[in-house]
Design an enzyme around this catalytic site. Sequence first.
Site, mmCIF file in Angstrom:
data_model
loop_
_atom_site.group_PDB
_atom_site.id
_atom_site.type_symbol
_atom_site.label_atom_id
_atom_site.label_comp_id
_atom_site.label_asym_id
_atom_site.label_seq_id
_atom_site.Cartn_x
_atom_site.Cartn_y
_atom_site.Cartn_z
ATOM 1 N N HIS A 1 -11.385 46.204 -10.313
ATOM 2 C CA HIS A 1 -12.726 46.650 -10.725
ATOM 3 C C HIS A 1 -12.645 47.392 -12.033
ATOM 4 O O HIS A 1 -11.757 48.358 -12.287
ATOM 5 C CB HIS A 1 -13.218 47.584 -9.527
ATOM 6 C CG HIS A 1 -14.524 48.405 -9.948
ATOM 7 N ND1 HIS A 1 -15.652 47.715 -10.211
ATOM 8 C CD2 HIS A 1 -14.773 49.648 -9.817
ATOM 9 C CE1 HIS A 1 -16.505 48.589 -10.630
ATOM 10 N NE2 HIS A 1 -16.035 49.703 -10.257
ATOM 11 N N HIS B 1 -15.308 49.321 -15.460
ATOM 12 C CA HIS B 1 -16.606 49.434 -16.134
ATOM 13 C C HIS B 1 -16.445 48.857 -17.629
ATOM 14 O O HIS B 1 -16.850 49.675 -18.505
ATOM 15 C CB HIS B 1 -16.962 50.938 -16.070
ATOM 16 C CG HIS B 1 -17.145 51.496 -14.458
ATOM 17 N ND1 HIS B 1 -17.190 52.941 -14.465
ATOM 18 C CD2 HIS B 1 -17.331 50.750 -13.433
ATOM 19 C CE1 HIS B 1 -17.206 52.719 -12.906
ATOM 20 N NE2 HIS B 1 -17.356 51.682 -12.441
ATOM 21 N N ASP C 1 -13.222 26.952 -19.408
ATOM 22 C CA ASP C 1 -11.945 27.001 -18.962
ATOM 23 C C ASP C 1 -11.820 27.990 -17.720
ATOM 24 O O ASP C 1 -11.217 27.765 -16.741
ATOM 25 C CB ASP C 1 -10.813 27.669 -19.979
ATOM 26 C CG ASP C 1 -10.776 26.251 -21.071
ATOM 27 O OD1 ASP C 1 -11.075 25.278 -21.047
ATOM 28 O OD2 ASP C 1 -10.111 26.693 -22.291
ATOM 29 N N HIS D 1 -23.714 48.524 -12.816
ATOM 30 C CA HIS D 1 -22.452 48.901 -12.444
ATOM 31 C C HIS D 1 -21.282 48.551 -13.181
ATOM 32 O O HIS D 1 -20.950 49.448 -14.203
ATOM 33 C CB HIS D 1 -22.146 48.910 -10.960
ATOM 34 C CG HIS D 1 -21.050 49.375 -10.540
ATOM 35 N ND1 HIS D 1 -20.626 49.225 -9.073
ATOM 36 C CD2 HIS D 1 -20.112 50.210 -10.975
ATOM 37 C CE1 HIS D 1 -19.604 50.110 -8.914
ATOM 38 N NE2 HIS D 1 -19.086 50.449 -10.091
ATOM 39 N N TYR E 1 -3.617 22.569 -17.784
ATOM 40 C CA TYR E 1 -2.918 23.378 -18.981
ATOM 41 C C TYR E 1 -1.880 24.301 -18.243
ATOM 42 O O TYR E 1 -1.679 24.642 -17.124
ATOM 43 C CB TYR E 1 -4.322 24.223 -19.230
ATOM 44 C CG TYR E 1 -3.792 25.249 -20.082
ATOM 45 C CD1 TYR E 1 -3.747 25.120 -21.503
ATOM 46 C CD2 TYR E 1 -3.684 26.642 -19.660
ATOM 47 C CE1 TYR E 1 -3.402 26.069 -22.474
ATOM 48 C CE2 TYR E 1 -3.363 27.670 -20.743
ATOM 49 C CZ TYR E 1 -3.305 27.336 -21.851
ATOM 50 O OH TYR E 1 -3.157 28.347 -22.754
HETATM 51 ZN ZN LIG Z 1 -17.235 51.406 -10.622
#
Ligand SMILES: [Zn+2]
Length: 215
Positions: free
Chosen positions: A90, A92, A115, A155, A209
């Site tokens: 995660h 930002h 791809d 977010h 690939y």
């Molecule tokens: Zn966050």
Amino acid sequence: MRKIVCDLHAELVRNNLVAWTAGNVSGRIPGADLFVIKPSGVSYDELTPEHMVVCDLDGNLVEGEHAPSSDTAAHAYVYRNLPEVGGVVHTHSTYASAWASRDEPIPCVLTAMADEFGGEIPVGPFALIGDDSIGQGVVETLKGHRSPAVLMRNHGVFTIGKDPRAAVKAAVMCEDVARTVHVARQLGEPLPIPQADIDRLYDRYQNVYGQRSPR
Ligand SMILES: [Zn+2]
């Protein structure tokens, strides 16, 4: 896994995906209903494998001296509901979050996107931190989607992979294409790639690939 997950946080910094402590990597422990995640609020340059915390798939702390990341519930929900996922990231990151703030998927206008993502990078619902809402939004959006990345509205980015390294790669590539397509937009309207060509590119990259390729 503690060492792997710890070391991958340096990639978030190296690739300019995070400010302060706002970003985290987790990795499922193979063969166990457990995952390793970053502790909450510890700065990246102070992270050591010993700092990493181990949680069960409900997000409860199992091992570690620090509190787990505040995003732990979202990571746990993903591991609970997508058994093939071995890593979650995660961030930002700037350009991807800018797209998320406008509730606009990143259109597939680059072969590198075909791809890696097999099409557009989708936007997931607006969700507040604190319960399963973010995890639900990530899983609902990515289930049955080729993209390993979702832009959670207003977010930031969640990515998944077969292992934590693959999820970090998806986060790096997501930010890269978010930036390029943004720049393209400043110059005019980028051209879409026909679906049949997206399918061909995706199939080749995913199946042929790389080092295992006989070609
Ligand atoms: Zn966050």
